[in-house]
Design a protein around this motif. Sequence first.
Motif, mmCIF file in Angstrom:
data_model
loop_
_atom_site.group_PDB
_atom_site.id
_atom_site.type_symbol
_atom_site.label_atom_id
_atom_site.label_comp_id
_atom_site.label_asym_id
_atom_site.label_seq_id
_atom_site.Cartn_x
_atom_site.Cartn_y
_atom_site.Cartn_z
ATOM 1 N N PRO A 13 -58.386 -45.016 -4.712
ATOM 2 C CA PRO A 13 -57.519 -44.256 -5.579
ATOM 3 C C PRO A 13 -56.616 -45.314 -6.507
ATOM 4 O O PRO A 13 -56.432 -46.315 -5.972
ATOM 5 C CB PRO A 13 -56.362 -43.559 -4.950
ATOM 6 C CG PRO A 13 -56.298 -44.292 -3.512
ATOM 7 C CD PRO A 13 -57.679 -44.960 -3.219
ATOM 8 N N CYS A 14 -56.482 -44.829 -7.763
ATOM 9 C CA CYS A 14 -56.034 -45.856 -8.825
ATOM 10 C C CYS A 14 -54.747 -45.223 -9.365
ATOM 11 O O CYS A 14 -54.766 -44.234 -10.113
ATOM 12 C CB CYS A 14 -57.194 -45.984 -9.974
ATOM 13 S SG CYS A 14 -56.468 -46.931 -11.232
ATOM 14 N N PRO A 15 -53.613 -45.618 -8.880
ATOM 15 C CA PRO A 15 -51.972 -45.035 -9.263
ATOM 16 C C PRO A 15 -51.702 -45.486 -10.703
ATOM 17 O O PRO A 15 -52.531 -46.456 -11.189
ATOM 18 C CB PRO A 15 -51.171 -45.749 -8.408
ATOM 19 C CG PRO A 15 -51.873 -46.855 -7.790
ATOM 20 C CD PRO A 15 -53.251 -46.866 -7.959
ATOM 21 N N ASP A 16 -51.150 -44.555 -11.326
ATOM 22 C CA ASP A 16 -50.901 -45.036 -12.878
ATOM 23 C C ASP A 16 -51.856 -44.924 -13.859
ATOM 24 O O ASP A 16 -51.993 -46.004 -14.596
ATOM 25 C CB ASP A 16 -49.812 -46.116 -13.162
ATOM 26 C CG ASP A 16 -48.661 -45.945 -12.240
ATOM 27 O OD1 ASP A 16 -48.142 -44.633 -12.142
ATOM 28 O OD2 ASP A 16 -47.963 -46.809 -11.587
ATOM 29 N N TYR A 17 -52.864 -44.130 -13.610
ATOM 30 C CA TYR A 17 -54.100 -44.231 -14.340
ATOM 31 C C TYR A 17 -53.652 -43.580 -15.561
ATOM 32 O O TYR A 17 -53.403 -42.353 -15.458
ATOM 33 C CB TYR A 17 -55.539 -43.677 -13.759
ATOM 34 C CG TYR A 17 -56.636 -43.792 -14.671
ATOM 35 C CD1 TYR A 17 -57.374 -44.749 -14.348
ATOM 36 C CD2 TYR A 17 -56.919 -42.662 -15.400
ATOM 37 C CE1 TYR A 17 -58.788 -45.171 -15.059
ATOM 38 C CE2 TYR A 17 -58.256 -42.900 -16.300
ATOM 39 C CZ TYR A 17 -58.972 -43.846 -15.958
ATOM 40 O OH TYR A 17 -60.095 -43.988 -16.671
ATOM 41 N N THR A 67 -52.609 -40.180 -10.365
ATOM 42 C CA THR A 67 -53.468 -41.247 -9.594
ATOM 43 C C THR A 67 -54.980 -40.698 -9.463
ATOM 44 O O THR A 67 -55.311 -39.553 -8.999
ATOM 45 C CB THR A 67 -53.028 -40.958 -8.082
ATOM 46 O OG1 THR A 67 -51.649 -41.588 -7.941
ATOM 47 C CG2 THR A 67 -53.713 -41.710 -6.883
ATOM 48 N N THR A 69 -58.528 -40.371 -8.215
ATOM 49 C CA THR A 69 -59.024 -40.265 -7.110
ATOM 50 C C THR A 69 -60.758 -40.649 -7.036
ATOM 51 O O THR A 69 -61.348 -41.092 -5.912
ATOM 52 C CB THR A 69 -59.049 -39.005 -6.190
ATOM 53 O OG1 THR A 69 -59.390 -37.931 -7.125
ATOM 54 C CG2 THR A 69 -57.396 -38.544 -6.241
#
Length: 91
Positions: A13-17, A67, A69
């Motif tokens: 997961p990539c937070p603050d996208y 975030t 996914t």
Amino acid sequence: MNNDNPPPKIEFPCPDYPIKVLGEATERYREIVLSVMEIHAPDFDIEKITIRDSRNGTFQSVTVFITATGVDQLQAIFDDLKKLPETRMVL
């Protein structure tokens, strides 16, 4: 310029996208953008949303941080936002 290097990959997961949408400045547009985000990324941070009107007030940009996914989630968000008649651009 060397094109042998692939673009950087996103790790999920990539937070603050950030997802930025530009469309016609209407109250409905802002609400419908947020409803699309709630479908695909219900945990987005409502406190981080930025809304900016163009100089003449014709257009509005809405930036939402989610975030991310996966690629499927991002594609679904982009597809749904592009379907909105008021949308001019999704970044």
